[in-house]
Design a protein around this motif. Structure first.
Motif, mmCIF file in Angstrom:
data_model
loop_
_atom_site.group_PDB
_atom_site.id
_atom_site.type_symbol
_atom_site.label_atom_id
_atom_site.label_comp_id
_atom_site.label_asym_id
_atom_site.label_seq_id
_atom_site.Cartn_x
_atom_site.Cartn_y
_atom_site.Cartn_z
ATOM 1 N N PRO A 25 43.117 43.324 47.923
ATOM 2 C CA PRO A 25 43.585 42.422 46.856
ATOM 3 C C PRO A 25 42.485 42.028 45.870
ATOM 4 C CG PRO A 25 44.390 41.697 48.994
ATOM 5 C CD PRO A 25 43.374 42.755 49.262
ATOM 6 N N ILE A 26 41.269 41.863 46.382
ATOM 7 C CA ILE A 26 40.154 41.504 45.496
ATOM 8 C C ILE A 26 39.862 42.658 44.546
ATOM 9 C CG2 ILE A 26 37.710 40.871 45.408
ATOM 10 C CD1 ILE A 26 38.045 39.723 48.270
ATOM 11 N N ALA A 27 39.823 43.882 45.061
ATOM 12 C CA ALA A 27 39.540 45.045 44.227
ATOM 13 C C ALA A 27 40.616 45.215 43.160
ATOM 14 C CB ALA A 27 39.455 46.298 45.103
ATOM 15 N N GLU A 28 41.872 45.120 43.559
ATOM 16 C CA GLU A 28 42.957 45.364 42.606
ATOM 17 C C GLU A 28 43.060 44.238 41.575
ATOM 18 O OE1 GLU A 28 46.384 46.318 44.991
ATOM 19 O OE2 GLU A 28 45.573 48.300 45.502
ATOM 20 N N LYS A 29 42.666 43.046 41.963
ATOM 21 C CA LYS A 29 42.597 41.942 40.989
ATOM 22 C C LYS A 29 41.589 42.263 39.893
ATOM 23 C CE LYS A 29 40.173 38.369 42.036
ATOM 24 N NZ LYS A 29 39.632 37.169 42.710
ATOM 25 N N ASN A 30 40.576 43.052 40.239
ATOM 26 C CA ASN A 30 39.542 43.456 39.291
ATOM 27 C C ASN A 30 39.795 44.849 38.703
ATOM 28 O OD1 ASN A 30 37.126 41.370 39.320
ATOM 29 N ND2 ASN A 30 37.902 41.498 41.428
ATOM 30 N N ASN A 31 41.038 45.330 38.829
ATOM 31 C CA ASN A 31 41.439 46.639 38.270
ATOM 32 C C ASN A 31 40.611 47.792 38.837
ATOM 33 O OD1 ASN A 31 43.310 45.285 36.747
ATOM 34 N ND2 ASN A 31 42.212 45.461 34.822
ATOM 35 N N ILE A 32 40.394 47.733 40.145
ATOM 36 C CA ILE A 32 39.592 48.745 40.833
ATOM 37 C C ILE A 32 40.401 49.311 41.995
ATOM 38 C CG2 ILE A 32 37.603 49.056 42.370
ATOM 39 C CD1 ILE A 32 36.051 47.153 40.552
ATOM 40 N N ASN A 33 40.398 50.644 42.120
ATOM 41 C CA ASN A 33 41.012 51.331 43.256
ATOM 42 C C ASN A 33 39.935 51.969 44.123
ATOM 43 O OD1 ASN A 33 43.728 50.893 42.497
ATOM 44 N ND2 ASN A 33 43.702 52.684 41.144
ATOM 45 N N PHE A 34 39.982 51.689 45.419
ATOM 46 C CA PHE A 34 39.190 52.419 46.397
ATOM 47 C C PHE A 34 40.134 53.266 47.241
ATOM 48 C CE2 PHE A 34 36.464 48.379 46.239
ATOM 49 C CZ PHE A 34 35.607 48.910 45.284
ATOM 50 N N PHE A 35 39.569 54.079 48.141
ATOM 51 C CA PHE A 35 40.401 54.825 49.081
ATOM 52 C C PHE A 35 40.309 54.154 50.436
ATOM 53 C CE2 PHE A 35 41.273 58.278 52.121
ATOM 54 C CZ PHE A 35 42.563 58.582 51.706
ATOM 55 N N TYR A 36 41.458 53.674 50.905
ATOM 56 C CA TYR A 36 41.499 52.924 52.157
ATOM 57 C C TYR A 36 41.877 53.886 53.284
ATOM 58 C CZ TYR A 36 41.334 49.304 48.688
ATOM 59 O OH TYR A 36 40.953 48.531 47.607
ATOM 60 N N LEU A 37 40.842 54.389 53.952
ATOM 61 C CA LEU A 37 41.025 55.435 54.954
ATOM 62 C C LEU A 37 41.851 54.929 56.127
ATOM 63 C CD1 LEU A 37 40.226 58.351 55.746
ATOM 64 C CD2 LEU A 37 38.227 57.371 56.890
ATOM 65 N N ASP A 38 41.585 53.711 56.530
ATOM 66 C CA ASP A 38 42.380 53.034 57.555
ATOM 67 C C ASP A 38 42.178 51.546 57.329
ATOM 68 O OD1 ASP A 38 39.888 52.297 58.839
ATOM 69 O OD2 ASP A 38 39.860 54.284 59.765
ATOM 70 N N HIS A 39 42.636 50.728 58.248
ATOM 71 C CA HIS A 39 42.563 49.282 58.042
ATOM 72 C C HIS A 39 41.128 48.761 58.002
ATOM 73 C CE1 HIS A 39 46.829 48.808 58.224
ATOM 74 N NE2 HIS A 39 46.921 49.292 59.459
ATOM 75 N N GLU A 40 40.198 49.538 58.530
ATOM 76 C CA GLU A 40 38.828 49.037 58.653
ATOM 77 C C GLU A 40 37.803 49.900 57.935
ATOM 78 O OE1 GLU A 40 38.293 48.860 62.845
ATOM 79 O OE2 GLU A 40 39.465 47.018 63.081
ATOM 80 N N THR A 41 38.252 50.892 57.159
ATOM 81 C CA THR A 41 37.313 51.790 56.493
ATOM 82 C C THR A 41 37.720 51.990 55.037
ATOM 83 O OG1 THR A 41 37.069 52.981 58.584
ATOM 84 C CG2 THR A 41 36.131 54.008 56.615
ATOM 85 N N VAL A 42 36.777 51.775 54.140
ATOM 86 C CA VAL A 42 37.013 52.021 52.724
ATOM 87 C C VAL A 42 36.031 53.098 52.247
ATOM 88 C CG1 VAL A 42 35.433 50.210 51.909
ATOM 89 C CG2 VAL A 42 37.307 50.976 50.439
ATOM 90 N N LEU A 43 36.517 54.001 51.428
ATOM 91 C CA LEU A 43 35.672 55.012 50.801
ATOM 92 C C LEU A 43 35.571 54.719 49.322
ATOM 93 C CD1 LEU A 43 37.041 58.296 52.458
ATOM 94 C CD2 LEU A 43 35.246 56.769 53.299
ATOM 95 N N ILE A 44 34.375 54.865 48.765
ATOM 96 C CA ILE A 44 34.132 54.616 47.346
ATOM 97 C C ILE A 44 33.509 55.867 46.754
ATOM 98 C CG2 ILE A 44 33.004 53.112 45.661
ATOM 99 C CD1 ILE A 44 32.628 51.089 48.014
ATOM 100 N N ALA A 45 34.261 56.567 45.919
ATOM 101 C CA ALA A 45 33.812 57.838 45.338
ATOM 102 C C ALA A 45 33.391 57.620 43.888
ATOM 103 C CB ALA A 45 34.931 58.876 45.410
#
Length: 971
Positions: A401-421
């Protein structure tokens, strides 16, 4: 509809060539009193639609663009750091304007007539050279459809290589850290051909001699750079093959797949300047070792010589094409992504090796800056080594929610892992914005970054660092200023005949107008910069267009559901047959695997059937080119217990509306089979009849034919399938369908989702295939409306019958309907001339170049013939110019017959005549230079010169060279 009511639709009158006066003259030439009479004589009344199609009223071009902009604004263009094979990129303006938005590049046809295709052939040769250099493998093809299907093609090729006589090595290992869409397409493609997929971690995999190969990703789907050297050696020790899925930009810094020992390297060239476009179209690459070059799927551009001994390019090894191998083909690929491959290689030409390396190093530097900033906030990059992607352990329910509030998309691999490309478009400010998201996650108000462009690269390990050169050829080291680049692009464009030169009358290929208003929105950022895996709430505009276009296509075909995922006609065939097979299996008839295919069918039909796990039984044709109904009934009865389907093209490949079609379909249905209709000739159906009306159950549509998407010099294509209600549950699905943003309200999305199922595996990498160019077909239907699309069909039939009426006085027309008319295309028989003069179809095709025209379809579906399809977009004057050319060629043949022209040394056998030959000091031909180069008056007014003389195909195949040669060879 009355003959000239299309004139009341402004766009329709601009799309359709003949005006009112010319239309009347054409009808008189044909010998009918009205367009209605012509249609009645051509389309059997038993299959005519009795009701108007439920399509929208036509809208003019200005109003359409205004309306589309409002829809576009429903999309949200976030900064996407999703990656997973798709990255935002910067398309250099000189490439955007002079290739992507230039009809001289996007309206070319596949380079089967090589003499008038030297520009795009050179560019595609550059592409092959680029891929070969970066992958470290000697042979690369001229692109494939997308990364996932390229992986499947590699698996398929190696499976056949290892199991030539019997299946002794059925297993294929798939590392768990490859892209999810690649896994799913591999499952789709492996199941029907009995490949046994084994998933796992390459580090713990136990590979024995029952495995024919493995696929691993480099860098992998989590962003990690792994050391595969030992694993690859282990595979080779058990006589297995290795496919390495990789990233072109990463390979400017990383050791090449060839150096690592890979047998095949595949991936996507998208991040070389090709827009995201919600998933496509993008050019995949495929490179391999010398030993596999003759089994490699797709098109291969090779170097040969012309009749003057000059260097000339052509498509090599065309014996691999499906129209020759048919059910023995190991791939059904009939297209490439030529336009996108040309964009990608021009990106490399413009930047050069040093420029590409600088882009890659800047990305790596930004990744290190972000890694350091997040480390200070307490977040550790779980990837010890990486190129562009960080892997962080966080609570994604809190972070997202914080990322999307800032118009940013990450890749949410699972509930506990985020990837940033990180990609080429990422700035220092963007890095700071990402850091602030993580700071807010921690409850802090500040974040810092420290950027040093000279910072040492530490996240690429020594075992993976590249020290071999690439892109050393002069073409990649010359055109770095915009003036140089603009002129190079124009130089190549001038060598090619496109729709902005003259009509391209290829039967079954429908080279119609690609209107500028249809094309313009593809470049809009609201469509071009959307990631295919962006949350649904950000793609409302796309979803609306996809849903509406799906509805329009279902209405036009008379069916109930549509999948827009297949990104070529052959993919559509494959998807349609898989849907049929899934239906039979779900109803307890999994043993049904026999498909009946008429002898006249497109070569991709039997190839697609075999790939779908079906057994092909060929149905005979009659002497007048129709399906032999008695033979069909006999074979259907013989195989009734195992009958799965019939594949039929309608109108027939011979350009005739067969009146037996309903009887044929009913025969299949009575025995429990289903009917697949190949939609290649749909341009003769829209608004007049439909696949459902003739009795079909599923069809694919070539949007790059009937629905105005351009051919792009050999791709992109789009081949969606439409189906009856009973087949709807078995349409292709995609893993991203269930991905939702934290902001999504499912109630607001219900009306916008296209009917994409989730229980079936996909046939393409992206959820909606080549989504961005769906805009073109959407515009085509919106601006034509029901009356317009019907008029387009009627005028396609009018134009074909007008040309037939003019030409039949000189040439035999091979097949006609019961009333002596043809559908939207017709076949001119040139075989009699071979007997009397030695003149063949190829001679006529090459001589047409001297008259300024691309040859019609040559020797298909009947050897020694040409098949002509004028489309509705060509006006009478252009039709007359083409007819005048063929009539003049007829007179030249007669001169050979009479002895006035020599049987060997004549204008046809020597065609095409290049400017170099015509303007040479010496002229050693027994006819004039004027006869050679300016045979009719109109030619002199707008002369198109072939840049090479007739090409020696045999030399090119015997001396196979498929990459740019050293500069000395040009001398």
């Amino acid at each position: 509809m009355s003959l000239f009511s299309q004139q009341n639709n402004e766009f329709c009158s601009r799309h359709i060539g003949p005006n009112q006066d010319d239309s009347q003259k054409m009808l008189e030439t044909i010998g009918v009193d009205s367009l209605e009479t012509l249609i009645e004589n051509t389309v059997p009344s038993s299959i005519r639609l009795k009701y108007p199609l439920n399509l929208p009223e036509a809208i003019d071009e200005f109003a359409y663009l205004k309306e589309l902009k409002e829809i576009a604004n429903k999309n949200k263009v976030f900064k996407s750091y999703i990656g997973q094979g798709y990255y935002d990129t910067i398309t250099p303006s000189v490439i955007l304007r002079n290739i992507f938005e230039n009809p001289g590049w996007y309206t070319q046809y596949t380079p089967y007539q090589a003499e008038i295709s030297q520009g795009r052939l050179e560019s595609l040769l550059n592409y092959q050279t680029m891929i070969s250099d970066l992958t470290g493998l000697p042979f690369a093809n001229a692109s494939l459809l997308d990364e996932a299907t390229a992986a499947a093609e590699a698996m398929n090729m190696l499976f056949h290589q290892a199991n030539k006589s019997s299946i002794t090595k059925p297993k294929f290992f798939v590392d768990e850290a490859i892209f999810a869409q690649t896994k799913d397409v591999l499952i789709t493609r492996a199941t029907p051909i009995a490949v046994e997929l084994v998933f796992g971690d390459y580090q713990t995999a136990k590979i024995d001699d029952s495995y024919f190969g493995v696929i691993i990703q480099y860098p992998n789907s989590k962003g990690s750079i792994e050391d595969y050297q030992t694993f690859i050696e282990t595979i080779h020790a058990v006589n297995g093959y290795v496919v390495l899925a990789t990233d072109l930009l990463a390979l400017t810094l990383l050791k090449s797949p060839g150096e690592l020992g890979a047998d095949v390297a595949i991936g996507s060239a998208q991040r070389f300047g090709v827009p995201l476009g919600f998933g496509g179209p993008h050019a995949a690459f495929f490179a391999t070792k010398d030993e596999f070059k003759r089994g490699m799927p797709g098109r291969l551009i090779g170097i040969s010589i012309d009749s003057q001994g000059n260097r000339a390019l052509r498509m090599a090894l065309q014996t691999r094409e499906q129209h020759i191998k048919r059910e023995k083909a190991t791939s059904n690929i009939c297209t490439a992504q030529a336009l996108l491959a040309n964009m990608a290689v021009m990106y490399a030409v413009y930047h050069g090796a040093e420029g590409l390396r600088n882009i890659a190093e800047r990305i790596v530097t930004l990744v290190q800056v972000l890694e350091e900033s997040l480390d200070e906030l307490g977040f550790v990059n779980e990837n010890e080594y990486c190129f562009d992607t960080l892997r962080i352990n966080v609570d994604n329910k809190k972070l997202r929610p914080i990322a999307e509030k800032n118009n940013i998309n990450f890749f949410y691999l699972d509930h506990e892992t985020v990837l940033i490309a990180i990609d080429e478009t990422t700035t220092q400010t963007d890095i700071l914005d990402i850091a602030y998201v993580f700071a807010e996650y921690k409850g802090e108000n500040e974040a810092e970054i420290s950027f040093d462009s000279d910072e040492e690269i530490t996240i690429i390990p020594s075992f993976a660092q590249r020290d071999t050169p690439y892109l050393t050829h002069p073409v990649f080291n010359t055109h770095h200023s915009e003036s140089q680049m603009m002129r190079y692009i124009k130089q190549l464009e001038n060598k090619d005949l496109s729709l902005n030169t003259s009509m391209i009358s290829l039967g079954s290929c429908t080279m119609k107008l690609n209107a500028a208003t249809e094309m313009i929105p593809v470049s809009w950022p609201e469509f071009s910069r959307i990631h295919p895996f962006a949350p649904a709430v950000q793609t409302i505009g796309y979803q609306q267009i996809i849903a509406e276009l799906s509805s329009y296509l279902s209405t036009i075909t008379g069916f109930d559901a549509c999948s827009l995922q297949p990104n070529s006609g052959a993919q559509g065939e494959y998807a349609g047959l898989l849907t049929i097979m899934a239906y039979h299996k779900a109803h307890g008839h999994g043993h049904r695997n026999v498909v009946l295919i008429p002898i006249s069918a497109h070569g991709t039909n039997p190839a697609s059937a075999v790939m779908a796990g079906m057994k092909v039984v060929v149905v005979k044709g009659t002497s007048d080119g129709l399906i032999d109904v008695e033979d069909l009934k006999e074979k259907a009865e013989l195989h009734k217990d195992d009958l799965a389907a019939l594949m039929v093209t309608y109108p027939s490949t011979h350009g005739v509306f067969e009146e037996s079609i309903k009887e044929v379909c009913a025969t299949i249905h009575l025995l429990g089979g289903l009917v697949y209709m190949d939609g290649a000739n749909m341009n003769a159906q829209v608004g007049l009849t439909s696949p459902a009306e003739i009795g079909a159950d599923v069809c694919h549509l070539n949007l790059h034919k009937t629905f105005a998407i351009p051919h792009g010099g050999g791709g992109p294509g789009v081949g969606p399938i439409c189906v009856r209600e009973i087949l709807k549950p078995y349409l292709p699905g995609h893993w991203t369908f269930n991905s939702e943003s934290s902001e999504v309200n499912s109630d607001t999305l219900t009306t916008h989702h296209s009917p994409l199922t989730t229980n079936n595996h996909p046939v393409s990498a992206a959820p909606y295939g080549s989504a961005s160019i769906l805009l073109i077909s959407y515009a085509y239907i919106k601006m034509l409306g029901y009356n317009g699309v019907k008029s387009a069909t009627e005028y396609a039939i009018l134009n074909a019958n007008y040309m037939k009426a003019r030409l039949e006085k000189y040439y035999p027309i091979l097949y006609t309907g019961s009333n002596g008319t043809v559908a939207h295309e017709f076949i001119v028989d040139l075989r009699p001339f071979k007997t009397t003069t030695g003149i063949e179809a190829e001679d006529v095709a090459k001589r047409l170049i001297d008259y300024g025209f691309h040859a019609p379809t040559m020797s298909f579906p009947v050897a020694g013939t040409i098949m002509i399809e004028p489309t509705e977009s060509e006006d009478k004057a252009e039709l007359d110019r083409f007819c005048d050319a063929l009539i003049a060629i007829y007179e030249e043949i007669k001169k050979v017959e009479s002895g006035e022209f020599d049987k060997v040394n004549n204008p046809l056998k020597n065609a095409p005549h290049t400017q170099q030959v015509v303007c040479a000091d010496e002229w050693n031909y027994p006819y004039s230079r004027k006869v050679a180069a300016f045979p009719l008056e109109y030619v002199a007014k707008n002369k198109f010169w072939a840049s090479v003389a007739r090409i020696n195909n045999t030399y090119g195949d015997r001396n196979l060279v498929c990459a740019c040669e050293p500069v000395e060879s040009y001398l």
